[in-house]
Scaffold this motif. Structure first.
Motif, PDB file in Angstrom:
ATOM      1  N   ARG A  58      48.146  33.360  32.799  1.00 31.73           N
ATOM      2  CA  ARG A  58      47.710  31.974  32.953  1.00 31.73           C
ATOM      3  C   ARG A  58      46.746  31.890  34.128  1.00 31.73           C
ATOM      4  NH1 ARG A  58      52.373  32.061  30.394  1.00 31.73           N
ATOM      5  NH2 ARG A  58      52.974  30.351  29.012  1.00 31.73           N
ATOM      6  N   MET A  59      45.536  31.417  33.849  1.00 28.52           N
ATOM      7  CA  MET A  59      44.497  31.361  34.866  1.00 28.52           C
ATOM      8  C   MET A  59      43.802  30.009  34.815  1.00 28.52           C
ATOM      9  SD  MET A  59      43.001  35.270  34.495  1.00 28.52           S
ATOM     10  CE  MET A  59      42.282  35.281  36.134  1.00 28.52           C
ATOM     11  N   THR A  60      42.871  29.802  35.734  1.00 32.60           N
ATOM     12  CA  THR A  60      42.079  28.578  35.729  1.00 32.60           C
ATOM     13  C   THR A  60      40.606  28.941  35.795  1.00 32.60           C
ATOM     14  OG1 THR A  60      42.259  28.371  38.140  1.00 32.60           O
ATOM     15  CG2 THR A  60      43.873  27.165  36.810  1.00 32.60           C
ATOM     16  N   GLY A  61      39.768  28.047  35.278  1.00 30.93           N
ATOM     17  CA  GLY A  61      38.337  28.285  35.281  1.00 30.93           C
ATOM     18  C   GLY A  61      37.616  27.268  34.432  1.00 30.93           C
ATOM     19  N   TRP A  62      36.578  27.732  33.739  1.00 32.75           N
ATOM     20  CA  TRP A  62      35.733  26.818  32.972  1.00 32.75           C
ATOM     21  C   TRP A  62      35.271  27.518  31.690  1.00 32.75           C
ATOM     22  CZ3 TRP A  62      35.231  28.198  38.056  1.00 32.75           C
ATOM     23  CH2 TRP A  62      35.582  27.220  38.998  1.00 32.75           C
ATOM     24  N   SER A  63      35.110  26.748  30.629  1.00 38.39           N
ATOM     25  CA  SER A  63      34.670  27.315  29.354  1.00 38.39           C
ATOM     26  C   SER A  63      33.276  26.808  28.998  1.00 38.39           C
ATOM     27  CB  SER A  63      35.666  26.977  28.243  1.00 38.39           C
ATOM     28  OG  SER A  63      35.818  25.578  28.095  1.00 38.39           O
ATOM     29  N   PHE A  64      32.534  27.655  28.285  1.00 37.83           N
ATOM     30  CA  PHE A  64      31.165  27.366  27.876  1.00 37.83           C
ATOM     31  C   PHE A  64      30.987  27.785  26.421  1.00 37.83           C
ATOM     32  CE2 PHE A  64      31.218  28.124  32.405  1.00 37.83           C
ATOM     33  CZ  PHE A  64      30.381  27.156  32.935  1.00 37.83           C
ATOM     34  N   ALA A  65      29.876  27.353  25.830  1.00 40.85           N
ATOM     35  CA  ALA A  65      29.523  27.747  24.462  1.00 40.85           C
ATOM     36  C   ALA A  65      30.687  27.513  23.505  1.00 40.85           C
ATOM     37  CB  ALA A  65      29.070  29.210  24.430  1.00 40.85           C
ATOM     38  N   ASP A  66      31.225  26.283  23.548  1.00 42.40           N
ATOM     39  CA  ASP A  66      32.334  25.892  22.670  1.00 42.40           C
ATOM     40  C   ASP A  66      33.548  26.807  22.816  1.00 42.40           C
ATOM     41  OD1 ASP A  66      30.864  23.733  21.583  1.00 42.40           O
ATOM     42  OD2 ASP A  66      29.869  25.086  20.165  1.00 42.40           O
ATOM     43  N   GLY A  67      33.783  27.302  24.023  1.00 42.40           N
ATOM     44  CA  GLY A  67      34.952  28.133  24.299  1.00 42.40           C
ATOM     45  C   GLY A  67      34.744  29.612  24.066  1.00 42.40           C
ATOM     46  N   ALA A  68      33.556  30.006  23.577  1.00 38.34           N
ATOM     47  CA  ALA A  68      33.308  31.427  23.311  1.00 38.34           C
ATOM     48  C   ALA A  68      33.133  32.223  24.595  1.00 38.34           C
ATOM     49  CB  ALA A  68      32.074  31.588  22.427  1.00 38.34           C
ATOM     50  N   VAL A  69      32.763  31.548  25.671  1.00 38.55           N
ATOM     51  CA  VAL A  69      32.552  32.192  26.969  1.00 38.55           C
ATOM     52  C   VAL A  69      33.372  31.440  28.006  1.00 38.55           C
ATOM     53  CG1 VAL A  69      30.855  32.807  28.729  1.00 38.55           C
ATOM     54  CG2 VAL A  69      30.223  32.866  26.305  1.00 38.55           C
ATOM     55  N   ARG A  70      34.112  32.188  28.808  1.00 35.21           N
ATOM     56  CA  ARG A  70      34.974  31.551  29.791  1.00 35.21           C
ATOM     57  C   ARG A  70      34.788  32.219  31.154  1.00 35.21           C
ATOM     58  NH1 ARG A  70      40.848  31.059  27.466  1.00 35.21           N
ATOM     59  NH2 ARG A  70      40.858  33.273  27.966  1.00 35.21           N
ATOM     60  N   VAL A  71      34.774  31.401  32.169  1.00 34.89           N
ATOM     61  CA  VAL A  71      34.635  31.866  33.542  1.00 34.89           C
ATOM     62  C   VAL A  71      35.981  31.657  34.231  1.00 34.89           C
ATOM     63  CG1 VAL A  71      33.534  31.400  35.758  1.00 34.89           C
ATOM     64  CG2 VAL A  71      32.163  31.430  33.666  1.00 34.89           C
ATOM     65  N   LEU A  72      36.554  32.730  34.746  1.00 34.01           N
ATOM     66  CA  LEU A  72      37.886  32.698  35.344  1.00 34.01           C
ATOM     67  C   LEU A  72      37.786  32.907  36.854  1.00 34.01           C
ATOM     68  CD1 LEU A  72      39.597  35.028  32.721  1.00 34.01           C
ATOM     69  CD2 LEU A  72      39.512  32.537  32.696  1.00 34.01           C
ATOM     70  N   ARG A  73      38.429  32.052  37.608  1.00 28.61           N
ATOM     71  CA  ARG A  73      38.401  32.188  39.069  1.00 28.61           C
ATOM     72  C   ARG A  73      39.206  33.412  39.497  1.00 28.61           C
ATOM     73  NH1 ARG A  73      39.910  26.801  42.083  1.00 28.61           N
ATOM     74  NH2 ARG A  73      41.846  27.063  40.924  1.00 28.61           N
ATOM     75  N   SER A  74      38.615  34.225  40.368  1.00 27.55           N
ATOM     76  CA  SER A  74      39.303  35.419  40.867  1.00 27.55           C
ATOM     77  C   SER A  74      39.276  35.471  42.399  1.00 27.55           C
ATOM     78  CB  SER A  74      38.694  36.685  40.271  1.00 27.55           C
ATOM     79  OG  SER A  74      37.290  36.726  40.477  1.00 27.55           O
ATOM     80  N   GLN A  75      38.079  35.320  43.020  1.00 26.23           N
ATOM     81  CA  GLN A  75      37.934  35.125  44.465  1.00 26.23           C
ATOM     82  C   GLN A  75      38.515  36.259  45.307  1.00 26.23           C
ATOM     83  OE1 GLN A  75      39.679  31.233  45.065  1.00 26.23           O
ATOM     84  NE2 GLN A  75      37.933  30.181  44.169  1.00 26.23           N
ATOM     85  N   GLY A  76      38.391  37.488  44.815  1.00 30.58           N
ATOM     86  CA  GLY A  76      38.871  38.633  45.578  1.00 30.58           C
ATOM     87  C   GLY A  76      37.773  39.312  46.369  1.00 30.58           C
ATOM     88  N   HIS A  77      36.714  39.725  45.713  1.00 32.44           N
ATOM     89  CA  HIS A  77      35.607  40.437  46.368  1.00 32.44           C
ATOM     90  C   HIS A  77      34.868  39.532  47.347  1.00 32.44           C
ATOM     91  CE1 HIS A  77      32.337  43.321  46.782  1.00 32.44           C
ATOM     92  NE2 HIS A  77      31.465  42.405  46.410  1.00 32.44           N
ATOM     93  N   THR A  78      34.644  38.292  46.965  1.00 34.25           N
ATOM     94  CA  THR A  78      34.088  37.269  47.853  1.00 34.25           C
ATOM     95  C   THR A  78      34.903  35.997  47.679  1.00 34.25           C
ATOM     96  OG1 THR A  78      32.531  36.298  46.266  1.00 34.25           O
ATOM     97  CG2 THR A  78      31.752  38.201  47.543  1.00 34.25           C
ATOM     98  N   ALA A  79      34.624  35.020  48.539  1.00 35.05           N
ATOM     99  CA  ALA A  79      35.392  33.773  48.519  1.00 35.05           C
ATOM    100  C   ALA A  79      35.227  33.005  47.221  1.00 35.05           C
ATOM    101  CB  ALA A  79      34.990  32.889  49.694  1.00 35.05           C
ATOM    102  N   GLY A  80      34.103  33.200  46.531  1.00 37.01           N
ATOM    103  CA  GLY A  80      33.870  32.428  45.318  1.00 37.01           C
ATOM    104  C   GLY A  80      33.840  33.228  44.029  1.00 37.01           C
ATOM    105  N   HIS A  81      34.078  34.514  44.086  1.00 41.48           N
ATOM    106  CA  HIS A  81      33.892  35.399  42.926  1.00 41.48           C
ATOM    107  C   HIS A  81      34.611  34.889  41.672  1.00 41.48           C
ATOM    108  CE1 HIS A  81      33.426  39.047  40.575  1.00 41.48           C
ATOM    109  NE2 HIS A  81      32.789  39.637  41.574  1.00 41.48           N
TER     110      HIS A  81
END
Length: 381
Positions: free
Chosen positions: A176-199
């Motif tokens: 279970r993660m949080t983030g944002w979806s694009f292209a009608d859900g075909a592409v999703r951006v998941l927050r990770s923030q490990g390598h940098t503060a915003g990754h």
């Protein structure tokens, strides 16, 4: 980084390719360039990062028609480091040439370093001054390193932050993660923030691919804004999803190997094992030796890295020094008097001194003046 010539196009499937970058070589004034992912989701061309240098820009531009026809353009930036954002204005160029709508999204917490990269790297180098060899003072070293990454265009006409969109709850297999979806859900951006503060990491849900960006750079993050727990958490989540079959393919930004199925799981497990081994090594090196001389710790951890691995895509004394400082902090040590090149030790476990309540007598006068000023400025609202 897996050695491939700059601009090599690695085919992943009939609508996804990886365009490869190159390693850092300061002596030759060669910047490192992160790999970029090109994918078509329906009628949308998805670019994940844009690298840097004119040569890589040309290679990336030449790859956009390798994945089939498209009529919309979406650029997703994984994080703000210079080797990933230099050609971000390419999205505007492509949109103008093709007469198509375009979007560009970046992590809000990385905006500052994207706009002021010299200050970001100066802060990073200041943390190892006197600990690891720097060719020049932090300010000059920062200017030198950033000068390699030219031209640098991290912002375009359509640049906005992910955080301007409503946050979504997203499933990555059992994770279970949080983030944002694009292209009608075909592409999703998941927050990770490990390598940098915003990754962020990018999940191509329509093909089962996760692009980890720089979260897979090793078992310990090197940058001052790295978060080791978040880094290990995202690697574990993707490994679990790959073992579950929800993720079929894993790529990253400084290794051109396309890993699938069990190979992806084994690779992610190895990165997690490296993280554990590095902390174990740090504890072993420092046991019974407090206060710890940081320069000696760097020498010792450098030898252990040769055995353990996990030194990142550009192993060199500077990055090893940055990683070493993070390892010392991760096991609970702090530099004496706040100077990183001073001996490090565990903070004294002392109860805090008693704190007086409201002041009395003469001490009441400055407190009363402070309260009046506070109210006049409307800060008591």
């Amino acid at each position: 980084m897996t050695e491939t010539p700059l601009g090599t196009v690695v085919e992943i499937d009939d609508r996804t390719v990886l365009v490869t970058g190159q390693e850092l070589d300061v002596a030759r004034e060669q910047p490192d360039v992160g790999h970029a992912l090109v994918h078509r989701a329906g009628d949308t061309l998805v670019l994940v990062d844009t690298g840097v240098t004119e040569a890589f820009r040309a290679a990336l531009k030449g790859a956009v028609d390798r994945v089939g026809p498209w009529s919309r353009l979406l650029l997703l930036t994984t994080h703000g480091h210079t080797d990933h954002v230099g050609n971000n204005d390419l999205v505007d160029e492509l949109a103008a040439e093709r007469g198509v709508p375009a979007e560009h999204w970046v992590p809000a917490r990385d905006l500052e370093q994207m706009a002021h990269p010299v200050a970001y790297w100066e802060h990073a180098f200041a943390g190892i001054a006197g600990v690891a060899p720097l060719p020049a003072p932090p300010s000059l070293s920062a200017k030198k390193i950033v000068s390699l990454f030219q031209p640098l265009h991290p912002f375009g006409a359509t640049t906005r932050t992910y955080e301007e969109r409503p946050l979504e709850r997203l499933l990555l297999g059992p994770a279970r993660m949080t983030g944002w979806s694009f292209a009608d859900g075909a592409v999703r951006v998941l927050r990770s923030q490990g390598h940098t503060a915003g990754h962020v990491v990018v999940h191509l849900a329509d093909t089962g691919l996760v692009h980890l960006g720089d979260e897979a750079n090793g078992g310990c993050g090197a940058m001052p804004d790295a978060d080791q727990l978040k880094l290990h958490t995202v690697l574990g989540a993707v490994a679990t999803a790959a073992a579950d079959g929800a993720v079929t393919t894993v790529t990253q930004a400084h290794d051109a190997t396309v890993r699938r199925g069990a190979d992806a799981v084994a690779h992610l497990d190895e990165l997690l094992a490296q993280g554990v081994a590095l902390q174990e090594a740090a504890l072993d090196i420092t046991a019974g030796h407090e206060p710890v001389a940081p320069e000696r710790f760097v020498d010792d951890i450098t030898r252990r890295l040769a055995e353990i691995g996990g030194g990142g895509p550009n192993p060199n004394p500077v990055f090893t020094g940055m990683m070493s400082v993070n390892l010392l902090a991760e096991i609970g040590l702090r530099p004496d008097r706040g100077q990183d090149d001073r001996p490090w030790s565990r903070p004294a476990q002392e109860d805090p001194a008693p704190v007086a309540g409201m002041p009395h007598g003469v001490a009441l006068l400055p407190a009363a003046a402070a309260m009046v000023g506070w109210k006049l400025r409307g800060r008591d609202r």
